[in-house]
Motif scaffolding. Structure first.
Motif, short mmCIF file in Angstrom:
data_model
loop_
_atom_site.label_atom_id
_atom_site.label_comp_id
_atom_site.label_asym_id
_atom_site.label_seq_id
_atom_site.Cartn_x
_atom_site.Cartn_y
_atom_site.Cartn_z
N VAL A 1 0.81 -1.22 0.00
CA VAL A 1 0.00 0.00 0.00
C VAL A 1 0.85 1.27 0.00
CG1 VAL A 1 -1.97 -1.10 1.12
CG2 VAL A 1 -0.17 -0.07 2.53
N LEU A 2 2.17 1.13 0.01
CA LEU A 2 3.06 2.30 0.05
C LEU A 2 3.61 2.61 -1.34
CD1 LEU A 2 5.09 1.39 3.27
CD2 LEU A 2 3.11 2.93 3.09
N HIS A 3 3.81 3.87 -1.60
CA HIS A 3 4.28 4.31 -2.92
C HIS A 3 5.80 4.24 -3.00
CE1 HIS A 3 4.34 6.55 -6.68
NE2 HIS A 3 5.23 7.37 -6.15
N THR B 1 9.98 3.61 -8.60
CA THR B 1 9.31 2.87 -9.68
C THR B 1 7.90 3.38 -9.96
OG1 THR B 1 8.37 1.22 -8.17
CG2 THR B 1 10.60 0.81 -9.01
N GLY B 2 7.33 4.12 -9.01
CA GLY B 2 5.95 4.57 -9.15
C GLY B 2 4.94 3.49 -8.82
N GLN B 3 5.40 2.32 -8.39
CA GLN B 3 4.52 1.21 -8.07
C GLN B 3 4.27 1.16 -6.56
OE1 GLN B 3 3.26 -0.72 -10.67
NE2 GLN B 3 4.31 0.83 -11.90
N LEU B 4 3.27 0.34 -6.19
CA LEU B 4 3.02 0.11 -4.78
C LEU B 4 3.98 -0.95 -4.25
CD1 LEU B 4 -0.89 0.08 -4.66
CD2 LEU B 4 0.64 1.93 -3.95
N GLU B 5 4.43 -0.78 -3.02
CA GLU B 5 5.31 -1.75 -2.40
C GLU B 5 4.89 -1.95 -0.94
OE1 GLU B 5 9.35 -0.38 -2.33
OE2 GLU B 5 8.86 1.46 -1.28
N SER B 6 5.40 -3.01 -0.34
CA SER B 6 5.09 -3.31 1.06
C SER B 6 6.15 -2.69 1.96
CB SER B 6 5.05 -4.82 1.28
OG SER B 6 6.35 -5.37 1.10
N TYR C 1 13.89 -3.25 2.92
CA TYR C 1 14.99 -3.98 2.28
C TYR C 1 15.65 -3.13 1.20
CZ TYR C 1 17.56 -8.09 0.71
OH TYR C 1 18.56 -8.98 0.40
N ARG C 2 14.83 -2.38 0.45
CA ARG C 2 15.37 -1.49 -0.59
C ARG C 2 16.23 -0.39 0.04
NH1 ARG C 2 13.15 3.25 -2.27
NH2 ARG C 2 11.11 2.76 -1.36
N GLN C 3 15.75 0.20 1.14
CA GLN C 3 16.52 1.26 1.79
C GLN C 3 17.82 0.72 2.40
OE1 GLN C 3 13.39 2.68 4.45
NE2 GLN C 3 13.22 4.56 3.27
N LEU C 4 17.73 -0.42 3.07
CA LEU C 4 18.93 -1.00 3.67
C LEU C 4 19.98 -1.36 2.62
CD1 LEU C 4 17.49 -3.30 6.48
CD2 LEU C 4 19.19 -1.50 6.78
N ARG D 1 9.84 -14.72 0.20
CA ARG D 1 10.42 -15.14 -1.07
C ARG D 1 9.71 -14.44 -2.24
NH1 ARG D 1 15.08 -17.08 0.44
NH2 ARG D 1 15.09 -19.08 1.50
N ASN D 2 8.40 -14.35 -2.12
CA ASN D 2 7.60 -13.74 -3.19
C ASN D 2 7.93 -12.27 -3.36
OD1 ASN D 2 5.65 -13.58 -5.19
ND2 ASN D 2 3.99 -13.22 -3.77
N GLN D 3 8.14 -11.55 -2.25
CA GLN D 3 8.33 -10.11 -2.33
C GLN D 3 9.78 -9.68 -2.43
OE1 GLN D 3 6.09 -7.80 0.49
NE2 GLN D 3 4.17 -8.84 0.05
#
Length: 450
Positions: A29-31, A35-40, A46-49, A71-73
Motif C-alpha cells: 500500500v506504500l508508494h 518505480t511509481g509502483q506500490l510496495e510493502s 529492504y530497498r533502503q537497507l 520469497r515472493n516479495q
C-alpha cells in the motif's frame, strides 16, 4: 556488520488485509518513489537497507508462515526460520548461531538487529550502520538508536540518558509509560527506543553458553522450544551496565494502525472503489473484484479482503486488536506464497464432507510443490494461462477450460508456463493445510523439456 532483520507478528491491527500469516509488513500500500509502483513495508525497508549495506550482509529471521511471502516479495534472500514463535530473544539468538556456524562470522564482529516494519528515511539506516563503530570504539556491551520524541506516547519504551555528548550513555529504561509520565521523561531529555540493537556476536553466543544452550545452529534449532520466551530487551539489554546510543532526529513512524498507515499512503483508493467529493480524508483498500463506493463519509477507512470487511473512523482503528475475542480472526482467506497467491472463495460442509473452494494464481516460471493428500480429493478448473500438469509423474499440458481430477493419495503438481489461474475445489473429511505431503521432483528436467 551483519544485519538481522526481524519479521514477525500476526497483523491483527490491520485486519482484514493482514492476518495470522500475512502481517502488516507485507501489505502493498506504500508508494515507491523510484518505480511509481506500490510496495510493502518489507520491500521498502529492504530497498533502503540495500543502499547502506551489502545484501550479502543481511539475513531475515521469521516464522514458517511468512517464508513464502518473503520469497515472493524479496526473492532469494537468506532466511532463518524459527521452529515456533517465541519472541525476539530466541529469534535473535538463533540468527546469531546461524551467522557463526553457517557464515563463519567471528565473535569479535558486530551484529545489528532491525525490524522490517519501520517507516523511516534512508538516513535512519545510515545511523544504524554507525552503531558498529560506536560499539567497537567505546567497548560498550550494547549499542542502541534513540528517536527524538515528537509527542508523549504511551506505546513506546524510553531511553533515559545518563550522559549525552557525541553519543548517549544510557542510564535506564522506562517501558510504555503513561502519557503524563512520558511528558516528564521527554522534558528530562529521554528518547524513544527504536528497537535497534548492535552488539558483539560473541556476547550473544556466550549468553547461550551461560544458559547451557548450544552455540551451534543446528543444535540450537533442536533446543529452540526451551529458550526463554522473552523479548531481547528484557532478557539481554536491561541486564547490561554499559549501553551507548546514537540519536536520530529524522522521520520515524510505526505504521501499526489503519490511521497511521493511511497517513503515508499516496492513493486514497486502492483496488475497485470510488469516493464522493465530500468524503474527505477517507481511504478505500479493496482486494476483491466487487466495487466499493463511499458517499459522504470523511476521516474513515474501508478495508475489504477475502477475510472480511472493516469500516472504521480513523481514530477508532487503533481498537482493532480489542476485537480479537469476537472471533474475527479465523483461518486466513488470502495468502501470498512463493509461487503466487490463493484466495478462499467458499467453504461449506455437506454429507459429512468439507468442501473448500479456492482461486489460485501461479506465476510464470513457478510451480506448486509435488504433493499428495491423505484425506481429500481435488478438482481443478483452468481459467487462464498455460501450464504443465503432473499427475503421478505423467505430464500433460493444460489450458483455459481444462478440468483435472485429483483423487486422494495421488501425487500431483503444476508448473506455470504463463501466469495461470485455477479454481480448486477440495473435498474430503479434512481440508486443512496440514494434509499436504510434499515430495521431491526433477523440476530442472521439466523446465528444459518446456
Amino acid at each position: 556488520m551483519k544485519l538481522i532483520l526481524l519479521s514477525g507478528g500476526s497483523g491483527t491491527r490491520l485486519w482484514p488485509l493482514s492476518n495470522d500469516s500475512r502481517a502488516k509488513q507485507f501489505l502493498k500500500v506504500l508508494h515507491n518513489e523510484e518505480t511509481g509502483q506500490l510496495e510493502s513495508m518489507v520491500q521498502r525497508v529492504y530497498r533502503q537497507l540495500s543502499q547502506v549495506v551489502a545484501q550479502d550482509d543481511m539475513i531475515i529471521s521469521t516464522n514458517a508462515a511468512q517464508v513464502d511471502m518473503l520469497r515472493n516479495q524479496l526473492g532469494d534472500v537468506p532466511i532463518i526460520v524459527e521452529p515456533e514463535r517465541r519472541d525476539t530473544f530466541p529469534a535473535i539468538a538463533l540468527a546469531c548461531t546461524y551467522l557463526s556456524t553457517v557464515t563463519g562470522m567471528q565473535d569479535d564482529e558486530i551484529v545489528g538487529v532491525v525490524s522490517v516494519d519501520a517507516f523511516v528515511d534512508v538516513a535512519f539506516y545510515q545511523k544504524v550502520k554507525e552503531l558498529e563503530q560506536l560499539v567497537l570504539t567505546t567497548g560498550a556491551e550494547m549499542g542502541l538508536l534513540g528517536i527524538k520524541p515528537t509527542y508523549p506516547s504511551s506505546k513506546y519504551g524510553y531511553l533515559i540518558p545518563e550522559l549525552h555528548n557525541e553519543h548517549m550513555q544510557v542510564g535506564r529504561f522506562v517501558e510504555k509509560p503513561t502519557e503524563e509520565v512520558a511528558e516528564g521523561l521527554i522534558a528530562s531529555g529521554a528518547y524513544w527506543n527504536s528497537g535497534v540493537f548492535a552488539f558483539l556476536l560473541g556476547q550473544m553466543l556466550n549468553k547461550l553458553t551461560e544458559q547451557q544452550f548450544s552455540r551451534e545452529y543446528e543444535k540450537l534449532c533442536a533446543e529452540f522450544i526451551s529458550l526463554p520466551k522473552n523479548s531481547f530487551d528484557y532478557e539481554i539489554v536491561e541486564n547490561l551496565s554499559h549501553i551507548v546510543a546514537l540519536t536520530y532526529d529524522g522521520y520515524w513512524k510505526d505504521l501499526g494502525t489503519w490511521n497511521t498507515l493511511t497517513e503515508e499512503m499516496t492513493q486514497q483508493v486502492i483496488g475497485n472503489g470510488g469516493l464522493s467529493d465530500d468524503s474527505l480524508n477517507t481511504h478505500i483498500v479493496n482486494e476483491l473484484d466487487l466495487p466499493v463506493k463511499v458517499l459522504g463519509i470523511s476521516n474513515a477507512v474501508v478495508a475489504v479482503s477475502a477475510d472480511g470487511i472493516l469500516v472504521t473512523d480513523k481514530p477508532a482503528s487503533s481498537r482493532m486488536k480489542d476485537m480479537l475475542h469476537e472471533g474475527l480472526f479465523s483461518r486466513p482467506m488470502y495468502e501470498e506464497r512463493r509461487w503466487g497467491w490463493y484466495r478462499v472463495l467458499d467453504y461449506t460442509r455437506k454429507d459429512n464432507q468439507d468442501v473448500l473452494t479456492k482461486r489460485l494464481c501461479i506465476k510464470k516460471g513457478k510451480n506448486l510443490s509435488y504433493q499428495y493428500h491423505n484425506y481429500r480429493s481435488e478438482v481443478w478448473t483452468i481459467i487462464s494461462g498455460e501450464a504443465l500438469f503432473i499427475l503421478d509423474g505423467k505430464q500433460t499440458n493444460v489450458r483455459p477450460g481444462d478440468i483435472v481430477q485429483i483423487p486422494a493419495k495421488t501425487k500431483h503438481s503444476l508448473y506455470a508456463v504463463k501466469d495461470t489461474e485455477i479454481i480448486e475445489v477440495q473435498m474430503g473429511e479434512a481440508v486443512i493445510e496440514e494434509d499436504i505431503v510434499r515430495l521431491e521432483y526433477d523440476w530442472e528436467n521439466v523446465i528444459v523439456t518446456i
